[in-house]
Design an enzyme around this catalytic site. Structure first.
Site, PDB file in Angstrom:
ATOM      1  N   ASP A  30     -20.017  14.616 -26.094  1.00 47.69           N
ATOM      2  CA  ASP A  30     -18.627  14.386 -25.719  1.00 47.69           C
ATOM      3  C   ASP A  30     -18.434  13.044 -25.010  1.00 47.69           C
ATOM      4  O   ASP A  30     -17.531  12.877 -24.226  1.00 47.69           O
ATOM      5  CB  ASP A  30     -18.086  15.529 -24.871  1.00 47.69           C
ATOM      6  N   HIS A  86       0.823  -1.222   0.000  1.00 46.53           N
ATOM      7  CA  HIS A  86       0.000   0.000   0.000  1.00 46.53           C
ATOM      8  C   HIS A  86       0.860   1.277   0.000  1.00 46.53           C
ATOM      9  O   HIS A  86       0.780   2.069  -0.942  1.00 46.53           O
ATOM     10  CB  HIS A  86      -0.984  -0.067   1.169  1.00 46.53           C
ATOM     11  N   HIS A 132       3.505   6.850   5.576  1.00 45.65           N
ATOM     12  CA  HIS A 132       2.285   7.556   5.957  1.00 45.65           C
ATOM     13  C   HIS A 132       1.374   6.793   6.921  1.00 45.65           C
ATOM     14  O   HIS A 132       0.593   7.404   7.633  1.00 45.65           O
ATOM     15  CB  HIS A 132       1.492   8.003   4.723  1.00 45.65           C
ATOM     16  N   ASP A 171      -3.425   8.151  -1.329  1.00 47.60           N
ATOM     17  CA  ASP A 171      -3.820   7.115  -0.370  1.00 47.60           C
ATOM     18  C   ASP A 171      -5.264   6.694  -0.646  1.00 47.60           C
ATOM     19  O   ASP A 171      -5.590   5.517  -0.753  1.00 47.60           O
ATOM     20  CB  ASP A 171      -3.680   7.712   1.042  1.00 47.60           C
ATOM     21  N   GLU A 225      -0.183   5.497  12.498  1.00 45.14           N
ATOM     22  CA  GLU A 225      -1.527   5.040  12.784  1.00 45.14           C
ATOM     23  C   GLU A 225      -1.578   3.559  13.144  1.00 45.14           C
ATOM     24  O   GLU A 225      -2.301   3.155  14.033  1.00 45.14           O
ATOM     25  CB  GLU A 225      -2.419   5.296  11.569  1.00 45.14           C
ATOM     26  N   ASP A 226      -0.807   2.766  12.432  1.00 39.69           N
ATOM     27  CA  ASP A 226      -0.970   1.321  12.549  1.00 39.69           C
ATOM     28  C   ASP A 226       0.039   0.625  13.441  1.00 39.69           C
ATOM     29  O   ASP A 226      -0.038  -0.576  13.641  1.00 39.69           O
ATOM     30  CB  ASP A 226      -0.905   0.686  11.148  1.00 39.69           C
TER      31      ASP A 226
HETATM   32 MN    MN Z   1      -2.927   4.546   3.849  1.00 33.53          MN
END
Ligand code: MN
Length: 481
Positions: free
Chosen positions: A263, A34, A58, A142, A62-63
């Site tokens: 279009d 990811h 990134h 992301d 958080e994880d």
């Molecule tokens: Mn992410």
């Protein structure tokens, strides 16, 4: 990249690999895939090395148990700020109010208004919480990857994520002039938010697109020969199929009549200079008649997001109505990549006569006077300073409350209800007990503690209460005017 930059990116990769080791995505893939996909995507946009390293890192805060200070020690304050910035944005999410319904299904006026208000404050909040546009670019990348892998996510989470994408992230990408990302985000969210409409469109469209496709190839061939015989140097000519979601939106404006949409597939011609664009338009009009009122000069008057091109709709080969878009490579890049195009053009290619026009939203947001020549200046400019007089904070249930800057928990309490204000005994900010005169910051989650027996306000609160509402309520209790 030079050697030093490369080494930095490699270190970030190693660090992320260790941090996420053994963790899998809901799709079953190794988690590391990811951040790597996001970093690759941003590298293709030629963003700077800090952004790419921060993209790799990134999700680390958080994880995992890693703290921001550790990132700062290892990678410096610049990257650490980007990583914390992206992490903070995870708090910006649509609140779950029962089932997630498409906005148009909210039949009751007050429900619709409440939904739109929520969306609007989340959009503002997202910007207010970001002081560096690169955070938004990482967040958009992301979101794009999360949308690409959304099928693997638990069904109850899908609806929320898809709707956030449609209501918050795609409009943001549009505002930043990133047409490609905007179209992709919308098309990825479309089937989850509007499954029936999506299926209807697919069923209707398949045959029609195949027919149009064959015709466009034919027209393209004729156009190419014609322009070559007129000694036009063409860099590219291609057919562009309209994105599904924007087609669906357009269809609604035309009462579902697909034959009115000219279009569906447009022909796009890329030529070296703006003067060439006008020349090509003239040549095309001298051979195929234009439809009245469909000639649009977005070169002379760009769209507010910076988009530039010439558009015209003509009676093409066999009289078939066809939209043609003419632009330079620079305009093309600007249309697809918006602010990211500004970024790398400024960093790498400051040829004098090849300067991108300023999109007006940039001019509005930042009162910068110079052209985009100095990368330092661009960086300064890209630190967003929206809504400098407002902050956005959350209730524990995820409602967004807007307050003036320097507001305190007392202001927050009165903003919710005057009884909550009057009976306030303390406050938790992000789960920690804090004094009532603490200045609130964007994105804080605030919980007010109240007494069981009514107590009334304290005179002392007037020292730090900022909002009119809080001050008036407190004063009136003490008979101060
Ligand atoms: Mn992410």
């Amino acid at each position: 990249m030079n050697e030093e930059d490369r080494a930095l990116v490699e270190r970030a990769y190693q660090y992320a690999e260790e941090a996420h080791r053994g963790i899998k995505r809901e799709s079953g893939e190794t988690y590391l895939t990811h951040p790597v996909r996001i970093a690759l995507f941003l590298a293709k946009l030629e963003l700077d090395v800090e952004t790419i390293a921060a993209a790799l890192l990134h999700d680390v805060l958080e994880d995992t148990s890693i703290a921001a200070e550790q990132i700062e020690r290892r990678f410096g304050p610049g990257i650490a700020k980007l990583v914390s910035g992206v992490t903070k944005l995870a708090r910006v999410r649509l609140k779950k109010t029962g089932r997630f319904l498409p906005a148009f299904l909210l039949r009751r006026e007050e429900e619709r208004v409440a939904f739109e208000r929520q969306v609007e404050s989340l959009r503002k909040m997202l910007l207010a919480m970001t002081d560096d546009i690169r955070v938004i670019l990482i967040k958009l990348a992301d979101r794009l990857h999360n949308m690409e892998t959304l099928h693997a996510v638990r069904p109850d989470k899908r609806a929320r994520i898809a709707q956030e994408t449609l209501e918050i992230y795609a409009p943001l990408a549009y505002r930043l002039g990133m047409g490609d990302i905007k179209g992709r985000l919308e098309d990825l969210a479309f089937p989850y938010v509007y499954p029936k409409e999506h299926k209807f469109l697919r069923d209707q469209l398949g045959e029609r697109i195949r027919e149009r496709d064959q015709y466009i190839v034919r027209f393209q061939r004729t156009l190419k020969q014609y322009l070559e015989s007129e000694h036009i140097k063409m860099l590219d000519i291609h057919g562009r199929v309209k994105h599904e979601y924007s087609l669906w939106q357009k269809l609604q404006r035309y009462q579902g009549d697909l034959s009115k949409i000219y279009d569906l597939i447009a022909i796009r011609i890329i030529v070296p200079t703006p003067a060439d664009c006008y020349q090509v338009l003239g040549l095309i009009h001298s051979r195929w008649n234009p439809l009245l009122g469909r000639i649009k000069d977005y070169i002379a008057t760009p769209k507010p997001n910076g988009y530039q091109s010439l558009h015209s709709t003509v009676f093409g080969v066999d009289g078939e109505i066809t939209e043609i878009q003419i632009r330079t490579p620079l305009m093309h890049e600007q249309a697809e990549w918006g602010i990211a195009a500004h970024w790398h053009y400024t960093e790498h290619k400051s040829k004098k006569d090849d300067v991108l026009p300023r999109p007006s939203w940039l001019a509005d947001l930042h009162k910068w006077q110079q052209t985009l020549k100095d990368p330092k200046e661009l960086q300064a400019m890209l630190r967003l300073e929206f809504f400098r007089d407002q902050i956005f904070v959350f209730t524990p249930l995820g409602d967004v409350i807007t307050l003036p800057v320097q507001s305190t928990p007392i202001d927050f309490a009165y903003a919710i209800h005057s009884d909550i204000g009057d009976n306030c005994t303390g406050a938790k900010i992000n789960d920690r007990l804090k004094p009532l005169d603490t200045e609130l910051k964007n994105g804080d989650i605030v919980e007010i503690l109240v007494t069981k027996k009514p107590q009334g306000p304290k005179r002392d609160w007037l020292r730090f209460a900022k909002t009119q509402k809080a001050r008036t309520s407190i004063k009136s209790r003490f008979g101060i005017s």
